[in-house]
Design a protein around this motif. Structure first.
Motif, PDB file in Angstrom:
ATOM      1  N   PRO A  95       0.831  -1.219   0.000  1.00  0.00           N
ATOM      2  CA  PRO A  95       0.000   0.000   0.000  1.00  0.00           C
ATOM      3  C   PRO A  95       0.861   1.263   0.000  1.00  0.00           C
ATOM      4  CG  PRO A  95      -0.810  -1.579   1.605  1.00  0.00           C
ATOM      5  CD  PRO A  95       0.513  -2.104   1.111  1.00  0.00           C
ATOM      6  N   ALA A  96       0.309   2.341  -0.516  1.00  0.00           N
ATOM      7  CA  ALA A  96       1.046   3.605  -0.642  1.00  0.00           C
ATOM      8  C   ALA A  96       1.561   4.108   0.709  1.00  0.00           C
ATOM      9  CB  ALA A  96       0.162   4.667  -1.294  1.00  0.00           C
ATOM     10  N   ILE A  97       0.894   3.780   1.808  1.00  0.00           N
ATOM     11  CA  ILE A  97       1.358   4.257   3.116  1.00  0.00           C
ATOM     12  C   ILE A  97       2.597   3.500   3.586  1.00  0.00           C
ATOM     13  CG2 ILE A  97      -0.924   5.044   3.828  1.00  0.00           C
ATOM     14  CD1 ILE A  97      -1.078   2.581   5.669  1.00  0.00           C
ATOM     15  N   GLY A  98       2.968   2.442   2.885  1.00  0.00           N
ATOM     16  CA  GLY A  98       4.173   1.687   3.213  1.00  0.00           C
ATOM     17  C   GLY A  98       4.000   0.785   4.422  1.00  0.00           C
ATOM     18  N   ILE A  99       5.103   0.169   4.840  1.00  0.00           N
ATOM     19  CA  ILE A  99       5.061  -0.749   5.983  1.00  0.00           C
ATOM     20  C   ILE A  99       5.957  -0.299   7.132  1.00  0.00           C
ATOM     21  CG2 ILE A  99       4.435  -2.744   4.588  1.00  0.00           C
ATOM     22  CD1 ILE A  99       7.418  -3.664   4.925  1.00  0.00           C
ATOM     23  N   ASP A 100       6.838   0.656   6.882  1.00  0.00           N
ATOM     24  CA  ASP A 100       7.749   1.112   7.938  1.00  0.00           C
ATOM     25  C   ASP A 100       6.971   1.695   9.112  1.00  0.00           C
ATOM     26  OD1 ASP A 100      10.080   0.341   6.641  1.00  0.00           O
ATOM     27  OD2 ASP A 100      10.237   2.245   5.562  1.00  0.00           O
ATOM     28  N   ASP A 101       7.313   1.230  10.299  1.00  0.00           N
ATOM     29  CA  ASP A 101       6.715   1.681  11.558  1.00  0.00           C
ATOM     30  C   ASP A 101       5.197   1.493  11.597  1.00  0.00           C
ATOM     31  OD1 ASP A 101       7.253   2.534  14.153  1.00  0.00           O
ATOM     32  OD2 ASP A 101       6.576   4.566  13.685  1.00  0.00           O
ATOM     33  N   ARG A 102       4.702   0.493  10.903  1.00  0.00           N
ATOM     34  CA  ARG A 102       3.276   0.146  10.899  1.00  0.00           C
ATOM     35  C   ARG A 102       3.115  -1.264  11.470  1.00  0.00           C
ATOM     36  NH1 ARG A 102       1.069   4.592   9.013  1.00  0.00           N
ATOM     37  NH2 ARG A 102       2.029   5.548   7.209  1.00  0.00           N
ATOM     38  N   THR A 103       1.909  -1.588  11.868  1.00  0.00           N
ATOM     39  CA  THR A 103       1.591  -2.961  12.247  1.00  0.00           C
ATOM     40  C   THR A 103       1.109  -3.660  10.992  1.00  0.00           C
ATOM     41  OG1 THR A 103       1.027  -2.365  14.510  1.00  0.00           O
ATOM     42  CG2 THR A 103       0.153  -4.446  13.688  1.00  0.00           C
ATOM     43  N   VAL A 104       1.872  -4.638  10.551  1.00  0.00           N
ATOM     44  CA  VAL A 104       1.539  -5.394   9.341  1.00  0.00           C
ATOM     45  C   VAL A 104       0.867  -6.695   9.763  1.00  0.00           C
ATOM     46  CG1 VAL A 104       2.465  -6.620   7.334  1.00  0.00           C
ATOM     47  CG2 VAL A 104       3.431  -4.403   8.010  1.00  0.00           C
ATOM     48  N   VAL A 105      -0.309  -6.935   9.202  1.00  0.00           N
ATOM     49  CA  VAL A 105      -1.014  -8.190   9.434  1.00  0.00           C
ATOM     50  C   VAL A 105      -0.847  -9.034   8.181  1.00  0.00           C
ATOM     51  CG1 VAL A 105      -3.205  -9.310   9.970  1.00  0.00           C
ATOM     52  CG2 VAL A 105      -2.680  -7.051  10.945  1.00  0.00           C
ATOM     53  N   LEU A 106      -0.097 -10.122   8.315  1.00  0.00           N
ATOM     54  CA  LEU A 106       0.028 -11.086   7.227  1.00  0.00           C
ATOM     55  C   LEU A 106      -1.227 -11.939   7.237  1.00  0.00           C
ATOM     56  CD1 LEU A 106       3.723 -12.239   7.722  1.00  0.00           C
ATOM     57  CD2 LEU A 106       2.846 -10.650   5.999  1.00  0.00           C
ATOM     58  N   VAL A 107      -1.800 -12.176   6.070  1.00  0.00           N
ATOM     59  CA  VAL A 107      -3.037 -12.948   5.964  1.00  0.00           C
ATOM     60  C   VAL A 107      -2.782 -14.140   5.051  1.00  0.00           C
ATOM     61  CG1 VAL A 107      -5.479 -12.899   5.307  1.00  0.00           C
ATOM     62  CG2 VAL A 107      -4.382 -10.825   6.221  1.00  0.00           C
ATOM     63  N   ALA A 125      11.045  -8.447   5.509  1.00  0.00           N
ATOM     64  CA  ALA A 125      12.282  -7.805   5.967  1.00  0.00           C
ATOM     65  C   ALA A 125      13.021  -7.141   4.806  1.00  0.00           C
ATOM     66  CB  ALA A 125      13.178  -8.822   6.660  1.00  0.00           C
ATOM     67  N   ASP A 126      12.862  -7.676   3.602  1.00  0.00           N
ATOM     68  CA  ASP A 126      13.490  -7.068   2.423  1.00  0.00           C
ATOM     69  C   ASP A 126      12.829  -5.750   2.026  1.00  0.00           C
ATOM     70  OD1 ASP A 126      15.273  -9.147   2.228  1.00  0.00           O
ATOM     71  OD2 ASP A 126      14.292 -10.104   0.506  1.00  0.00           O
ATOM     72  N   LEU A 127      11.611  -5.520   2.497  1.00  0.00           N
ATOM     73  CA  LEU A 127      10.836  -4.364   2.053  1.00  0.00           C
ATOM     74  C   LEU A 127      10.811  -3.200   3.034  1.00  0.00           C
ATOM     75  CD1 LEU A 127       7.803  -6.326   0.611  1.00  0.00           C
ATOM     76  CD2 LEU A 127       9.669  -5.240  -0.668  1.00  0.00           C
ATOM     77  N   GLY A 128      11.118  -3.471   4.279  1.00  0.00           N
ATOM     78  CA  GLY A 128      11.061  -2.393   5.259  1.00  0.00           C
ATOM     79  C   GLY A 128      11.080  -2.927   6.672  1.00  0.00           C
ATOM     80  N   ARG A 129      10.765  -2.026   7.606  1.00  0.00           N
ATOM     81  CA  ARG A 129      10.815  -2.383   9.021  1.00  0.00           C
ATOM     82  C   ARG A 129       9.491  -2.029   9.693  1.00  0.00           C
ATOM     83  NH1 ARG A 129      14.543  -3.497  13.109  1.00  0.00           N
ATOM     84  NH2 ARG A 129      14.035  -2.516  15.082  1.00  0.00           N
ATOM     85  N   PRO A 130       8.581  -3.003   9.743  1.00  0.00           N
ATOM     86  CA  PRO A 130       7.324  -2.754  10.448  1.00  0.00           C
ATOM     87  C   PRO A 130       7.567  -2.618  11.953  1.00  0.00           C
ATOM     88  CG  PRO A 130       7.203  -4.757   9.108  1.00  0.00           C
ATOM     89  CD  PRO A 130       8.621  -4.308   9.108  1.00  0.00           C
ATOM     90  N   ARG A 131       6.673  -1.912  12.629  1.00  0.00           N
ATOM     91  CA  ARG A 131       6.737  -1.819  14.093  1.00  0.00           C
ATOM     92  C   ARG A 131       6.405  -3.180  14.691  1.00  0.00           C
ATOM     93  NH1 ARG A 131       2.014   0.567  16.507  1.00  0.00           N
ATOM     94  NH2 ARG A 131       2.031   1.447  14.498  1.00  0.00           N
ATOM     95  N   ALA A 132       5.411  -3.875  14.103  1.00  0.00           N
ATOM     96  CA  ALA A 132       5.004  -5.195  14.574  1.00  0.00           C
ATOM     97  C   ALA A 132       4.446  -5.975  13.390  1.00  0.00           C
ATOM     98  CB  ALA A 132       3.947  -5.087  15.667  1.00  0.00           C
TER      99      ALA A 132
END
Length: 185
Positions: A95-107, A125-132
């Motif tokens: 998504p345009a808001i990205g994944i850095d510092d976000r909570t990513v829910v893998l489905v 991990a190759d794409l960014g650094r989520p908060r959780a």
């Protein structure tokens, strides 16, 4: 899908719908609201499941979750790629808001050995650094080989290793069902 002695349907369309609604509520509750949530479906069936969850999250929260939903291709991170070199990759859509510092829910559709989720974590991990990172699955059938568990599960479905759990989704298969095939006759 027709029932046979070695095939049984364990969830139908209504049960799948209720499970996804419950998962959506669990996601919002665990995150203390909808802020900073991103959903990433794991192809193939995790993508339409993520889209369905996004629709339910939009209804629950009033936030537009379609814009926060994408897909995560894990093909090149799989540990069975040498054994199955014909696996087709599908594009990653963040998504345009990205994944850095976000909570990513893998489905995903089925949690089994945990190897698909390990590959998804590597790809993420190759794409960014989520908060959780959280995991939502429609079915957890057990038999884990890695120390991975889902945060939200539609149905715990203990099964024998000799059985195959199939998730059928209307968007791909023309019907909604969870089916167990094989095992002892």
């Amino acid at each position: 899908m027709a029932q046979t002695a070695r095939t049984r349907t364990v969830l139908g369309p209504d049960e799948i719908g209720r499970a996804l609604t419950r998962i959506a509520h669990e996601i919002v509750e665990a995150n203390h609201g909808p802020d900073d949530l991103v959903l990433l479906g794991i192809p193939t069936r995790g993508v339409p499941l993520a889209q369905r969850l996004a629709s339910r999250l939009t209804e629950i929260t009033g936030e537009d979750f379609a814009a926060r939903t994408g897909a995560l291709d894990i093909t090149m991170h799989r540990d069975d790629l040498r054994a199955r070199p014909t696996l087709a990759s599908q594009p990653t859509r963040i998504p345009a808001i990205g994944i850095d510092d976000r909570t990513v829910v893998l489905v995903d559709d089925v949690l089994y050995s945990g190897r698909t989720i390990r590959a998804a974590l590597d790809a993420l991990a190759d794409l960014g650094r989520p908060r959780a990172v959280r995991l939502a699955v429609l079915v957890d059938r057990g038999h884990r080989e890695l120390p991975i568990r889902a945060d939200s599960v539609g149905k715990n479905l203990p099964s024998a290793r000799s059985e195959h759990v199939s998730i059928l989704l209307d968007e791909i298969d023309g019907e909604d069902a969870v089916v167990i095939e094989g095992g002892a006759a």
